[in-house]
Design a protein around this motif. Structure first.
Motif, PDB file in Angstrom:
ATOM      1  N   PRO A 104      -2.637  15.985  -9.928  1.00  0.00           N
ATOM      2  CA  PRO A 104      -3.979  16.097  -9.364  1.00  0.00           C
ATOM      3  C   PRO A 104      -4.941  15.194 -10.135  1.00  0.00           C
ATOM      4  CG  PRO A 104      -2.991  18.255  -9.740  1.00  0.00           C
ATOM      5  CD  PRO A 104      -2.104  17.260 -10.414  1.00  0.00           C
ATOM      6  N   PRO A 105      -5.870  14.540  -9.441  1.00  0.00           N
ATOM      7  CA  PRO A 105      -6.166  14.600  -8.012  1.00  0.00           C
ATOM      8  C   PRO A 105      -5.427  13.513  -7.234  1.00  0.00           C
ATOM      9  CG  PRO A 105      -7.893  13.410  -9.136  1.00  0.00           C
ATOM     10  CD  PRO A 105      -6.869  13.755 -10.177  1.00  0.00           C
ATOM     11  N   ALA A 106      -4.228  13.805  -6.791  1.00  0.00           N
ATOM     12  CA  ALA A 106      -3.461  12.833  -6.011  1.00  0.00           C
ATOM     13  C   ALA A 106      -4.191  12.548  -4.696  1.00  0.00           C
ATOM     14  CB  ALA A 106      -2.060  13.373  -5.734  1.00  0.00           C
ATOM     15  N   PRO A 107      -4.274  11.286  -4.307  1.00  0.00           N
ATOM     16  CA  PRO A 107      -4.954  10.966  -3.050  1.00  0.00           C
ATOM     17  C   PRO A 107      -4.165  11.461  -1.843  1.00  0.00           C
ATOM     18  CG  PRO A 107      -3.889   9.025  -3.953  1.00  0.00           C
ATOM     19  CD  PRO A 107      -3.763  10.095  -4.990  1.00  0.00           C
ATOM     20  N   SER A 108      -4.843  11.753  -0.775  1.00  0.00           N
ATOM     21  CA  SER A 108      -4.191  12.195   0.454  1.00  0.00           C
ATOM     22  C   SER A 108      -3.521  11.018   1.143  1.00  0.00           C
ATOM     23  CB  SER A 108      -5.215  12.815   1.403  1.00  0.00           C
ATOM     24  OG  SER A 108      -6.119  11.809   1.864  1.00  0.00           O
ATOM     25  N   ALA A 109      -2.630  11.321   2.081  1.00  0.00           N
ATOM     26  CA  ALA A 109      -1.990  10.267   2.862  1.00  0.00           C
ATOM     27  C   ALA A 109      -3.033   9.462   3.638  1.00  0.00           C
ATOM     28  CB  ALA A 109      -0.969  10.880   3.810  1.00  0.00           C
ATOM     29  N   LYS A 110      -4.024  10.134   4.194  1.00  0.00           N
ATOM     30  CA  LYS A 110      -5.084   9.440   4.930  1.00  0.00           C
ATOM     31  C   LYS A 110      -5.812   8.461   4.016  1.00  0.00           C
ATOM     32  CE  LYS A 110      -9.290  10.284   7.632  1.00  0.00           C
ATOM     33  NZ  LYS A 110     -10.199  11.332   8.193  1.00  0.00           N
ATOM     34  N   ARG A 111      -6.095   8.902   2.797  1.00  0.00           N
ATOM     35  CA  ARG A 111      -6.801   8.036   1.854  1.00  0.00           C
ATOM     36  C   ARG A 111      -5.938   6.827   1.475  1.00  0.00           C
ATOM     37  NH1 ARG A 111     -11.876   6.652   0.981  1.00  0.00           N
ATOM     38  NH2 ARG A 111     -12.551   6.689  -1.199  1.00  0.00           N
ATOM     39  N   CYS A 112      -4.621   7.013   1.416  1.00  0.00           N
ATOM     40  CA  CYS A 112      -3.721   5.906   1.084  1.00  0.00           C
ATOM     41  C   CYS A 112      -3.654   4.886   2.214  1.00  0.00           C
ATOM     42  CB  CYS A 112      -2.334   6.443   0.753  1.00  0.00           C
ATOM     43  SG  CYS A 112      -2.270   7.265  -0.864  1.00  0.00           S
ATOM     44  N   VAL A 113      -3.695   5.348   3.468  1.00  0.00           N
ATOM     45  CA  VAL A 113      -3.786   4.410   4.594  1.00  0.00           C
ATOM     46  C   VAL A 113      -5.047   3.565   4.452  1.00  0.00           C
ATOM     47  CG1 VAL A 113      -4.123   4.193   7.084  1.00  0.00           C
ATOM     48  CG2 VAL A 113      -2.442   5.807   6.202  1.00  0.00           C
ATOM     49  N   GLN A 114      -6.161   4.210   4.185  1.00  0.00           N
ATOM     50  CA  GLN A 114      -7.437   3.503   4.060  1.00  0.00           C
ATOM     51  C   GLN A 114      -7.433   2.549   2.871  1.00  0.00           C
ATOM     52  OE1 GLN A 114      -9.917   6.965   3.686  1.00  0.00           O
ATOM     53  NE2 GLN A 114     -10.210   7.199   5.916  1.00  0.00           N
ATOM     54  N   PHE A 115      -6.805   2.973   1.780  1.00  0.00           N
ATOM     55  CA  PHE A 115      -6.728   2.137   0.591  1.00  0.00           C
ATOM     56  C   PHE A 115      -5.938   0.862   0.893  1.00  0.00           C
ATOM     57  CE2 PHE A 115      -4.858   0.973  -3.562  1.00  0.00           C
ATOM     58  CZ  PHE A 115      -5.999   0.945  -4.350  1.00  0.00           C
ATOM     59  N   GLY A 116      -4.831   1.009   1.598  1.00  0.00           N
ATOM     60  CA  GLY A 116      -4.031  -0.153   1.964  1.00  0.00           C
ATOM     61  C   GLY A 116      -4.788  -1.102   2.873  1.00  0.00           C
ATOM     62  N   GLN A 117      -5.509  -0.543   3.836  1.00  0.00           N
ATOM     63  CA  GLN A 117      -6.295  -1.382   4.740  1.00  0.00           C
ATOM     64  C   GLN A 117      -7.352  -2.169   3.969  1.00  0.00           C
ATOM     65  OE1 GLN A 117      -7.644   1.782   7.296  1.00  0.00           O
ATOM     66  NE2 GLN A 117      -5.981   1.494   8.779  1.00  0.00           N
ATOM     67  N   SER A 118      -7.975  -1.515   3.006  1.00  0.00           N
ATOM     68  CA  SER A 118      -9.000  -2.185   2.202  1.00  0.00           C
ATOM     69  C   SER A 118      -8.388  -3.254   1.298  1.00  0.00           C
ATOM     70  CB  SER A 118      -9.770  -1.159   1.363  1.00  0.00           C
ATOM     71  OG  SER A 118     -10.491  -0.268   2.191  1.00  0.00           O
ATOM     72  N   LEU A 119      -7.238  -2.969   0.713  1.00  0.00           N
ATOM     73  CA  LEU A 119      -6.562  -3.962  -0.117  1.00  0.00           C
ATOM     74  C   LEU A 119      -6.284  -5.238   0.677  1.00  0.00           C
ATOM     75  CD1 LEU A 119      -3.783  -2.238  -2.290  1.00  0.00           C
ATOM     76  CD2 LEU A 119      -5.833  -3.416  -3.101  1.00  0.00           C
ATOM     77  N   ALA A 120      -5.738  -5.074   1.876  1.00  0.00           N
ATOM     78  CA  ALA A 120      -5.415  -6.236   2.706  1.00  0.00           C
ATOM     79  C   ALA A 120      -6.662  -7.054   3.025  1.00  0.00           C
ATOM     80  CB  ALA A 120      -4.735  -5.782   3.993  1.00  0.00           C
ATOM     81  N   ALA A 121      -7.737  -6.378   3.384  1.00  0.00           N
ATOM     82  CA  ALA A 121      -8.978  -7.082   3.715  1.00  0.00           C
ATOM     83  C   ALA A 121      -9.512  -7.852   2.510  1.00  0.00           C
ATOM     84  CB  ALA A 121     -10.017  -6.090   4.222  1.00  0.00           C
ATOM     85  N   LEU A 122      -9.437  -7.243   1.328  1.00  0.00           N
ATOM     86  CA  LEU A 122      -9.975  -7.888   0.131  1.00  0.00           C
ATOM     87  C   LEU A 122      -9.114  -9.070  -0.306  1.00  0.00           C
ATOM     88  CD1 LEU A 122     -10.986  -4.665  -1.792  1.00  0.00           C
ATOM     89  CD2 LEU A 122     -12.546  -6.379  -0.859  1.00  0.00           C
TER      90      LEU A 122
END
Length: 300
Positions: free
Chosen positions: A183-201
């Motif tokens: 804890p506080p492990a990120p949720s699966a939804k948050r990991c999808v969003q994190f990946g999308q942001s990484l790609a954009a950056l």
């Protein structure tokens, strides 16, 4: 702008570092007195070797695919298991941005010192810093690190995948640590969003570097859950990030939580994924082991 030219994902469990004749050296949960599973009676030595060789072939395919992409930068998304992130600081996401760092392949099961079997990697500190700042602008609060505290440098999630995918150490790297275990492990939804942001950056970074993203870990373990893996693989192949985002946090326990690293990459790729190999490598007849997965995404 930098070019995100490919995404891959692969397991990193110790069964990939040792052939089946050495699997009894691994931690097999004997103290838990788990019951035998009748369905696993067919997991003979011959079957174990066949599956293991399939995994070795898959690693070679991913290695060749990465080599063909000719990355200037390999970003590895992996977890940290009380190696560099410990109880005095346990952020959900950490990006390493020191000038360089080592990673050791030493196996504790063989009583190898963590200070041995090290490789030193050059870190793309400028891109790493840009990712930290860009993620802040996108609503994330990532931690960063410029030093390692672990005797082996970076943890096994990074050491093994780097050695498998770039054995010649011929590009810069960026370790991205996702806290999947504690804890506080990120949720699966948050990991999808994190990946999308990484790609954009990555695509906004002001140079012409070729970048490959790699997920490290998974699939289900230490007690293998083949139905869980099958559902996730189906979603990966269909680019069903809605399914991934809805996966409940309760299922991401122990090593199974490393699927979150794959979800980050799936979010970044935003394409249908291709499975090279899936092999549930059972070490015992009680179901203990690791389900190995190897995948890639074509971004052309």
């Amino acid at each position: 702008m930098a070019n995100l030219v490919g995404c891959v994902a692969m397991s990193h469990a110790p069964q990939l570092m040792l052939d089946p004749s050495h699997w009894p050296l691994l931690q097999n949960r004997k103290a838990e007195n788990l019951p035998d599973k009748p369905a696993l009676a067919g997991e003979t030595d011959e079957v174990k070797w066949r599956k293991w060789k399939g995994c070795m072939s898959a690693i070679e395919q991913l290695r060749q695919k990465v080599a063909a992409l000719k990355p200037d930068v390999l970003i590895v998304v992996g977890d940290d298991q009380h190696e560099n992130l410990v109880d005095d600081n346990m952020p959900p996401f950490t990006i390493f941005m020191g000038a360089d760092a080592e990673a050791s392949l030493s196996l504790r099961y063989l009583h190898q010192a963590k200070s041995e079997n090290r490789t030193r990697y050059t870190i793309d500190a400028k891109m790493a810093e840009a990712l930290v700042n860009g993620l802040m602008d996108k609503g994330f609060d990532p931690s960063y690190s410029k030093k390692t505290r672990y005797d082996g440098g970076h943890g096994h999630a990074f050491a093994r995948v780097l050695k498998f995918l770039i054995p010649n150490n011929d590009c810069r790297v960026i370790p991205v640590m996702v806290n999947t275990y504690y804890p506080p492990a990120p949720s699966a939804k948050r990991c999808v969003q994190f990946g999308q942001s990484l790609a954009a950056l990555i695509r906004q970074f002001p140079n012409n570097d070729r970048v490959v993203l790699a997920a490290s870990g998974g699939l289900s373990h230490t007690k293998i859950d083949e139905p869980l893996d099958a559902g996730f693989i189906k979603a990966l192949q269909a680019n069903d990030t809605a399914y991934m985002a809805a996966m409940p946090s309760a299922i991401f326990h122990e090593g199974t939580s490393e699927i979150l690293n794959w979800i980050v990459i799936a979010g970044a790729a935003n394409q249908q994924g291709h499975m090279v190999e899936y092999q549930p490598l059972y070490r015992t007849k009680t179901g203990v082991g690791c389900a190995m997965g190897f995948a890639y995404w074509d971004l052309n």
